[in-house]
Motif scaffolding. Structure first.
Motif, PDB file in Angstrom:
ATOM      1  N   LEU A 535     -17.481  30.644 -34.920  1.00 14.90           N
ATOM      2  CA  LEU A 535     -16.777  30.094 -33.762  1.00 14.90           C
ATOM      3  C   LEU A 535     -16.025  28.808 -34.082  1.00 14.90           C
ATOM      4  CD1 LEU A 535     -19.384  30.645 -30.903  1.00 14.90           C
ATOM      5  CD2 LEU A 535     -17.163  31.750 -31.158  1.00 14.90           C
ATOM      6  N   THR A 536     -16.451  28.111 -35.129  1.00 12.69           N
ATOM      7  CA  THR A 536     -15.882  26.777 -35.352  1.00 12.69           C
ATOM      8  C   THR A 536     -15.048  26.650 -36.613  1.00 12.69           C
ATOM      9  OG1 THR A 536     -17.942  26.125 -36.448  1.00 12.69           O
ATOM     10  CG2 THR A 536     -17.730  25.598 -34.115  1.00 12.69           C
ATOM     11  N   ARG A 537     -15.158  27.603 -37.540  1.00 17.26           N
ATOM     12  CA  ARG A 537     -14.526  27.369 -38.849  1.00 17.26           C
ATOM     13  C   ARG A 537     -13.005  27.361 -38.798  1.00 17.26           C
ATOM     14  NH1 ARG A 537     -15.861  32.984 -42.169  1.00 17.26           N
ATOM     15  NH2 ARG A 537     -14.807  34.366 -40.716  1.00 17.26           N
ATOM     16  N   ASN A 538     -12.409  27.985 -37.790  1.00 18.19           N
ATOM     17  CA  ASN A 538     -10.954  27.958 -37.687  1.00 18.19           C
ATOM     18  C   ASN A 538     -10.464  27.023 -36.584  1.00 18.19           C
ATOM     19  OD1 ASN A 538     -10.395  29.943 -39.738  1.00 18.19           O
ATOM     20  ND2 ASN A 538     -11.325  31.413 -38.360  1.00 18.19           N
ATOM     21  N   ALA A 539     -11.433  26.356 -35.945  1.00 19.69           N
ATOM     22  CA  ALA A 539     -11.042  25.479 -34.838  1.00 19.69           C
ATOM     23  C   ALA A 539     -10.333  24.247 -35.385  1.00 19.69           C
ATOM     24  CB  ALA A 539     -12.268  25.068 -34.041  1.00 19.69           C
ATOM     25  N   ARG A 540      -9.424  23.713 -34.566  1.00 20.08           N
ATOM     26  CA  ARG A 540      -8.683  22.525 -35.001  1.00 20.08           C
ATOM     27  C   ARG A 540      -9.649  21.352 -35.189  1.00 20.08           C
ATOM     28  NH1 ARG A 540      -5.132  19.864 -31.564  1.00 20.08           N
ATOM     29  NH2 ARG A 540      -5.490  21.525 -30.070  1.00 20.08           N
ATOM     30  N   GLU A 541     -10.615  21.300 -34.290  1.00 21.63           N
ATOM     31  CA  GLU A 541     -11.619  20.252 -34.370  1.00 21.63           C
ATOM     32  C   GLU A 541     -12.974  20.933 -34.347  1.00 21.63           C
ATOM     33  OE1 GLU A 541     -12.733  16.153 -32.025  1.00 21.63           O
ATOM     34  OE2 GLU A 541     -11.119  17.427 -31.293  1.00 21.63           O
ATOM     35  N   ALA A 621     -34.628  31.237 -33.236  1.00 17.59           N
ATOM     36  CA  ALA A 621     -33.406  30.448 -33.144  1.00 17.59           C
ATOM     37  C   ALA A 621     -32.555  30.843 -31.942  1.00 17.59           C
ATOM     38  CB  ALA A 621     -32.602  30.643 -34.420  1.00 17.59           C
ATOM     39  N   PHE A 622     -31.930  29.854 -31.324  1.00 21.25           N
ATOM     40  CA  PHE A 622     -31.007  30.059 -30.199  1.00 21.25           C
ATOM     41  C   PHE A 622     -29.735  29.267 -30.472  1.00 21.25           C
ATOM     42  CE2 PHE A 622     -35.299  30.238 -28.585  1.00 21.25           C
ATOM     43  CZ  PHE A 622     -35.322  31.285 -27.686  1.00 21.25           C
ATOM     44  N   LEU A 623     -28.591  29.852 -30.129  1.00 17.36           N
ATOM     45  CA  LEU A 623     -27.332  29.110 -30.191  1.00 17.36           C
ATOM     46  C   LEU A 623     -26.666  29.161 -28.828  1.00 17.36           C
ATOM     47  CD1 LEU A 623     -24.858  27.746 -31.554  1.00 17.36           C
ATOM     48  CD2 LEU A 623     -24.028  30.044 -32.080  1.00 17.36           C
ATOM     49  N   PHE A 624     -26.409  28.002 -28.256  1.00 19.01           N
ATOM     50  CA  PHE A 624     -25.643  27.875 -27.016  1.00 19.01           C
ATOM     51  C   PHE A 624     -24.375  27.101 -27.353  1.00 19.01           C
ATOM     52  CE2 PHE A 624     -30.068  28.059 -25.842  1.00 19.01           C
ATOM     53  CZ  PHE A 624     -30.116  28.846 -24.711  1.00 19.01           C
ATOM     54  N   VAL A 625     -23.258  27.536 -26.772  1.00 18.54           N
ATOM     55  CA  VAL A 625     -22.026  26.777 -27.024  1.00 18.54           C
ATOM     56  C   VAL A 625     -21.336  26.477 -25.708  1.00 18.54           C
ATOM     57  CG1 VAL A 625     -21.684  27.826 -29.284  1.00 18.54           C
ATOM     58  CG2 VAL A 625     -20.518  28.791 -27.297  1.00 18.54           C
ATOM     59  N   ASN A 626     -20.556  25.427 -25.762  1.00 14.28           N
ATOM     60  CA  ASN A 626     -19.716  25.096 -24.620  1.00 14.28           C
ATOM     61  C   ASN A 626     -18.672  26.200 -24.446  1.00 14.28           C
ATOM     62  OD1 ASN A 626     -17.534  23.857 -23.034  1.00 14.28           O
ATOM     63  ND2 ASN A 626     -18.783  21.996 -23.280  1.00 14.28           N
ATOM     64  N   ARG A 627     -18.362  26.528 -23.204  1.00 16.78           N
ATOM     65  CA  ARG A 627     -17.399  27.611 -22.941  1.00 16.78           C
ATOM     66  C   ARG A 627     -16.079  27.389 -23.678  1.00 16.78           C
ATOM     67  NH1 ARG A 627     -18.023  31.032 -18.553  1.00 16.78           N
ATOM     68  NH2 ARG A 627     -19.969  30.769 -17.407  1.00 16.78           N
ATOM     69  N   SER A 628     -15.732  26.115 -23.882  1.00 14.28           N
ATOM     70  CA  SER A 628     -14.422  25.831 -24.499  1.00 14.28           C
ATOM     71  C   SER A 628     -14.344  26.399 -25.919  1.00 14.28           C
ATOM     72  CB  SER A 628     -14.160  24.324 -24.527  1.00 14.28           C
ATOM     73  OG  SER A 628     -15.158  23.697 -25.306  1.00 14.28           O
ATOM     74  N   LEU A 629     -15.477  26.533 -26.591  1.00 19.17           N
ATOM     75  CA  LEU A 629     -15.452  27.068 -27.959  1.00 19.17           C
ATOM     76  C   LEU A 629     -15.123  28.552 -27.991  1.00 19.17           C
ATOM     77  CD1 LEU A 629     -18.470  25.479 -29.913  1.00 19.17           C
ATOM     78  CD2 LEU A 629     -16.052  24.936 -30.076  1.00 19.17           C
ATOM     79  N   LEU A 630     -15.213  29.200 -26.827  1.00 22.43           N
ATOM     80  CA  LEU A 630     -14.973  30.641 -26.784  1.00 22.43           C
ATOM     81  C   LEU A 630     -13.542  30.978 -26.365  1.00 22.43           C
ATOM     82  CD1 LEU A 630     -18.346  31.720 -25.159  1.00 22.43           C
ATOM     83  CD2 LEU A 630     -17.625  32.121 -27.503  1.00 22.43           C
ATOM     84  N   ARG A 633      -8.667  32.863 -29.740  1.00 23.00           N
ATOM     85  CA  ARG A 633      -8.552  34.325 -29.925  1.00 23.00           C
ATOM     86  C   ARG A 633      -9.279  34.780 -31.194  1.00 23.00           C
ATOM     87  NH1 ARG A 633      -8.391  38.148 -26.705  1.00 23.00           N
ATOM     88  NH2 ARG A 633      -9.535  39.337 -28.206  1.00 23.00           N
ATOM     89  N   ARG A 634      -9.092  33.985 -32.268  1.00 18.96           N
ATOM     90  CA  ARG A 634      -9.701  34.381 -33.537  1.00 18.96           C
ATOM     91  C   ARG A 634     -11.233  34.285 -33.440  1.00 18.96           C
ATOM     92  NH1 ARG A 634      -7.701  32.433 -39.394  1.00 18.96           N
ATOM     93  NH2 ARG A 634      -9.103  33.743 -40.590  1.00 18.96           N
ATOM     94  N   ALA A 635     -11.706  33.265 -32.739  1.00 21.92           N
ATOM     95  CA  ALA A 635     -13.153  33.131 -32.545  1.00 21.92           C
ATOM     96  C   ALA A 635     -13.679  34.337 -31.772  1.00 21.92           C
ATOM     97  CB  ALA A 635     -13.455  31.831 -31.800  1.00 21.92           C
ATOM     98  N   HIS A 636     -12.898  34.759 -30.767  1.00 22.50           N
ATOM     99  CA  HIS A 636     -13.244  35.966 -29.997  1.00 22.50           C
ATOM    100  C   HIS A 636     -13.479  37.145 -30.924  1.00 22.50           C
ATOM    101  CE1 HIS A 636     -11.940  35.729 -25.537  1.00 22.50           C
ATOM    102  NE2 HIS A 636     -12.655  34.698 -25.893  1.00 22.50           N
ATOM    103  N   ASP A 637     -12.486  37.378 -31.777  1.00 19.91           N
ATOM    104  CA  ASP A 637     -12.540  38.559 -32.653  1.00 19.91           C
ATOM    105  C   ASP A 637     -13.707  38.465 -33.620  1.00 19.91           C
ATOM    106  OD1 ASP A 637     -10.306  39.310 -31.336  1.00 19.91           O
ATOM    107  OD2 ASP A 637      -8.897  38.787 -32.926  1.00 19.91           O
ATOM    108  N   ASP A 638     -13.883  37.267 -34.204  1.00 18.45           N
ATOM    109  CA  ASP A 638     -14.981  37.089 -35.165  1.00 18.45           C
ATOM    110  C   ASP A 638     -16.333  37.307 -34.497  1.00 18.45           C
ATOM    111  OD1 ASP A 638     -13.294  36.598 -37.232  1.00 18.45           O
ATOM    112  OD2 ASP A 638     -13.488  34.408 -37.177  1.00 18.45           O
ATOM    113  N   LEU A 639     -16.452  36.802 -33.267  1.00 18.36           N
ATOM    114  CA  LEU A 639     -17.732  36.936 -32.574  1.00 18.36           C
ATOM    115  C   LEU A 639     -17.981  38.400 -32.185  1.00 18.36           C
ATOM    116  CD1 LEU A 639     -20.080  35.204 -31.632  1.00 18.36           C
ATOM    117  CD2 LEU A 639     -18.947  34.919 -29.436  1.00 18.36           C
ATOM    118  N   ALA A 640     -16.920  39.071 -31.743  1.00 16.38           N
ATOM    119  CA  ALA A 640     -17.068  40.495 -31.400  1.00 16.38           C
ATOM    120  C   ALA A 640     -17.503  41.288 -32.633  1.00 16.38           C
ATOM    121  CB  ALA A 640     -15.748  41.048 -30.855  1.00 16.38           C
ATOM    122  N   ALA A 641     -16.895  40.968 -33.776  1.00 16.85           N
ATOM    123  CA  ALA A 641     -17.270  41.662 -35.019  1.00 16.85           C
ATOM    124  C   ALA A 641     -18.719  41.345 -35.387  1.00 16.85           C
ATOM    125  CB  ALA A 641     -16.333  41.246 -36.143  1.00 16.85           C
TER     126      ALA A 641
END
Lengths: 745, 61
Positions: A535-541, A621-630, A633-641
């Motif tokens: 979710l974060t590796r391609n994010a600008r920040e 283990a649990f991972l919760f993220v802020n909605r903004s991280l979702l 588009r690329r994060a969407h695809d990676d997470l779906a995969a």
């Protein structure tokens, strides 16, 4: 493109530093090729570490500044080394001539056993290199305390003390970690951080070769002993990790080599080489000042006969390279050796009760049996000296020490300086309390080199060629055994079958997926680390990640992400914003410890701003993220995969759900079906909001979000009126909040 | 080509040390290795099995 530039930058800067020190060593008259390589490597590492300490303590730890500072220093050294009568070209020509001569000699004297070992070593190196490139850093100490400081220094550009209330080990000296930092800060990636040890493994072979030559072995014998050292199981297993024992052993042996050279030649270069190695090693591990001080003392008499500036420079080297961490601890924590305390049981750095009866420890039969009859720690990064050491090295040591003691003063007597190093080496191991003992053999790795040097001496005493050949064959078979251990290693794993399978099927994911092949806790953690990275590796920040976990599993290094894009929120003394992600690990008994602000799992589950993305199948283990991280588009695809790879059953079951739902109410789901629904949602096939909940927490999620109606999967929500929907293969319920009737309490 | 460092005397090897010396050293080394190997062999055998399994899985998935 950016990665290529980074690789070029680190290679060019390192090359310039090495070239400068090579010229310096040649200019100062390095006599032998082994000495040339050892002194050059030691000086180069010292420059790298010092530059990082200087810039890091100023808060200016940037790759650009590191390049500039090191280039300036290297060019100054080259200029100083090139004064008449030597020019860089003439010096290099001299060095190249020597290397050519030695290479030619090696080519002439090598035989089948060298070739077999070299081939085996090459195959092993390829295996380890593939593991480094494809698998994440996975040594437990790497993830707990070796790597988090490295990543934090890179993120903050400053060398700071991470919270010792979480890990006492954050206060340990970190010269070795700064060597891991060197390539990592340029590449800004975790991918190759565990490859640094390979360089030092190869460097240590040159040192063992040099030591073998110093003990009187011929080129072919020295080469054979150096190759045998490569196959020490604990070194092989550590070579693809960020455990520091290999680096510490390397500089211990470098100090020993240079000290021996100095005692033999009285050449100042050797004294400075020894001092630099001593300083570096003392800045890596608390045990080193105790083990290396005797070497410094041995050097003192001949050193005092040299011009005084050499003694001053030697002392300055040791203090400046080793002293920074001790000074920091003294100023910040009030104890230069924090958390060691000589008045406490276990000296404060080892859990359990310490044993200060040295003789009692040395003759503790149980520990000796663990070592000799179990080679305790074998197959892990904690120990395993291997068949070569316990089979041949130990008995050889006994023989050569006896010979040296019985010999007349001279060369053999001087060799006692080498052989007797094994006593403090093994003593520090035997002093470790029994409950920690299985994790400690790695502290004494240099003893393996010394045992093999002794074996080399015994081997040279055997006259008949066929008897030597028999031993060469046995050594080759034992070396093969060491390599095979990698196949079954769990901590860390070197298994590449899943990597190959994924490559074959065109699956691309975060390398954190391969934590699944490590031991159970890392496998569970990967359910949080992998999607967080995706979710974060391609994010600008990157994301600021909050972590809470049992103390033993408070593993922070993977939170930074494969591209070091994230920060650990808990390490920030004054965080400017709320965490973007929360990761939790709940132990079997629900144990969780917190660092900094306490935010419970319940609070995050109930917070409508955060969504559960993934959790391990068993409680863990649990991972919760802020909605903004979702949003990306690329994060969407990676997470779906990610969901499709991990839960094919849930994906199949959820396929019919969109046609079964009657309206746009949110769906609360957990487990496999929940991930299937998330995949449907992310791929745009489901328009309802999907909220994942930990199993058993569905009602809490619905109430916290004040839902008057929602869908649930598998079971109706307690406290709601529920109606089952007709849907093939999956149970869906429409839940409507029970309304209070007038007068009802 | 000189391949020994100053102070070492490789020339003495092969002289004055008989077959008995060789056998004593060989016996010492091989018996030590045999004792240790017997004690730890299971660890290595497990690793060999794991390797064989991995290779088999890779070749015949």
């Amino acid at each position: 493109m950016e990665l290529t530039f980074s690789i070029l930058a680190v290679v060019a800067t390192t090359g310039l530093i090495v070239a400068a020190h090579l010229l310096l060593a040649l200019r100062c008259g390095a006599d032998r090729v082994a000495e040339l390589v050892i002194v050059t490597g030691t000086f180069a590492c010292a420059q790298i570490v010092m530059s990082e300490i200087i810039l890091g303590s100023m808060g200016a730890l940037y790759p650009g500044l590191l390049t500039i500072l090191n280039s300036v220093v290297a060019l100054a050294i080259i200029a100083a080394s090139s004064r008449n009568p030597s020019t860089p070209r003439s010096l290099l020509r001299r060095g190249a001539r020597r290397i050519t001569v030695v290479a030619g000699t090696i080519r002439d004297v090598t035989s089948w056993h060298h070739a077999a070992l070299a081939f085996l070593a090459l195959c092993t190196l390829l295996w380890v290199a593939a593991a480094v490139a494809c698998l994440p850093p996975r040594g437990v100490d790497d993830l707990t305390y070796h790597l988090p400081p490295v990543f934090e220094y890179i993120a903050t550009h400053r060398i700071t003390l991470l919270p010792v209330e979480l890990r006492l080990q954050f206060a340990y000296p970190q010269n070795a970690e700064l060597l891991f930092l060197w390539p990592t800060i340029f590449l800004h990636s975790q991918q190759f951080v565990d490859g640094a040890n390979i360089v030092f493994l190869l460097f240590s072979l040159v040192i063992v070769y040099g030591l073998a030559r110093e003990t009187g072995r011929r080129v072919e014998e020295a080469l054979f002993i150096a190759l045998l050292f490569f196959f020490t199981p604990v070194l092989l297993i550590q070579s693809g990790s960020n455990y520091i024992d290999l680096i510490v052993a390397t500089f211990f042996l470098a100090a020993l080599y240079c000290t021996l050279r100095f005692l033999r030649t009285a050449h100042p270069l050797s004294a400075h080489g020894a001092a630099t190695a001593i300083g570096l090693a003392c800045g890596m591990k608390y045990t080193m000042p105790f083990l290396l001080l005797p070497l410094f003392l041995v050097m003192l008499p001949p050193l005092s006969r040299l011009p005084k500036r050499h003694l001053a420079a030697v002392a300055a080297s040791i203090l400046s390279l080793g002293g920074w961490w001790y000074l920091r601890n003294a100023l910040q924590l009030g104890n230069p050796l924090y958390p060691m305390n000589f008045h406490a049981d276990g000296m404060g750095f080892m859990a359990g009760k310490g044993e200060f009866n040295l003789l009692g420890s040395l003759f503790n039969g149980k520990k000796w049996a663990w070592l000799y009859l179990r080679d305790i720690g074998i197959g892990t990064h904690d120990g395993g000296f291997g068949l070569l050491f316990w089979g041949f090295g130990t008995i050889s040591l006994i023989v050569v020490v006896t010979r040296s003691l019985l010999s007349r003063p001279g060369t053999e007597k001087r060799m006692l300086l080498i052989w007797l190093q094994t006593i403090p080496m093994i003593a520090i191991l035997l002093l470790v309390p029994e409950n920690e003992f299985p994790f400690a053999p790695r502290f004494s790795v240099p003893a393996v080199a010394i045992g093999l040097l002794a074996f080399g001496e015994l081997l040279s005493l055997i006259t008949a060629t066929r008897h030597r050949a028999l031993l060469h064959l046995a050594c080759t078979i034992f070396a093969l055994h060491s390599v095979i251990l990698l196949a079954d290693a769990k901590s860390p794993t070197y298994r590449l079958d899943r990597v190959f399978s994924d490559r074959r099927h065109g699956i691309e994911s975060s390398e954190f997926a391969y934590y699944q092949d490590s031991y159970a806790a890392l496998g569970r953690w990967s359910h949080a680390w992998e999607p967080l990275d995706l979710l974060t590796r391609n994010a600008r920040e990157g994301a600021a990640c909050y972590i809470a976990a049992p103390k033993g599993l408070f593993l922070t290094a993977p939170l930074y992400g494969t591209r070091l894009q994230n920060r650990v929120w808990n390490f920030d003394p004054a965080p400017a914003r709320s965490p973007d992600a929360f990761v939790y690990y709940q132990g079997g008994n629900g144990e969780v410890s917190y660092l900094g602000s306490k935010v419970t799992l319940d609070e995050v589950v109930a917070h409508p701003g955060y969504l559960l993305v993934s959790q391990s199948p068993e409680p863990g283990a649990f991972l919760f993220v802020n909605r903004s991280l979702l949003q990306d588009r690329r994060a969407h695809d990676d997470l779906a995969a990610f969901y499709q790879r991990g839960w094919p059953d849930g994906i199949a079951a959820a396929r019919v759900v969109p046609s079964c739902l009657e309206d746009g109410l949110p769906v609360i789901a957990s487990g496999s079906a929940g991930y299937g629904l998330m995949a449907q949602k992310l791929s745009g096939k489901l328009h309802n909001d999907v909220i994942l909940a930990p199993p058993g927490w569905e009602r809490r999620v619905a109430e916290a979000r004040n839902f008057s109606a929602c869908y649930s999967i598998a079971a109706p929500l307690a406290g709601y009126d529920a109606r089952a929907l007709p849907c093939p293969g999956i149970r869906i319920f429409k839940n409507t909040r029970k309304t209070k009737r007038y007068g009802e309490i | 080509m000189r391949t020994t460092p100053p102070g070492s005397t490789p020339e003495k090897q092969g002289t004055g040390r008989g077959r008995a010396g060789d056998f004593i050293l060989l016996a010492l080394l091989l018996s030590s290795a045999a004792v240790h190997y017997t004690a730890v062999r299971e660890v290595y055998l497990d690793a060999f099995r794991a390797m064989a399994l991995a290779v088999r899985t890779a070749l015949f998935p």
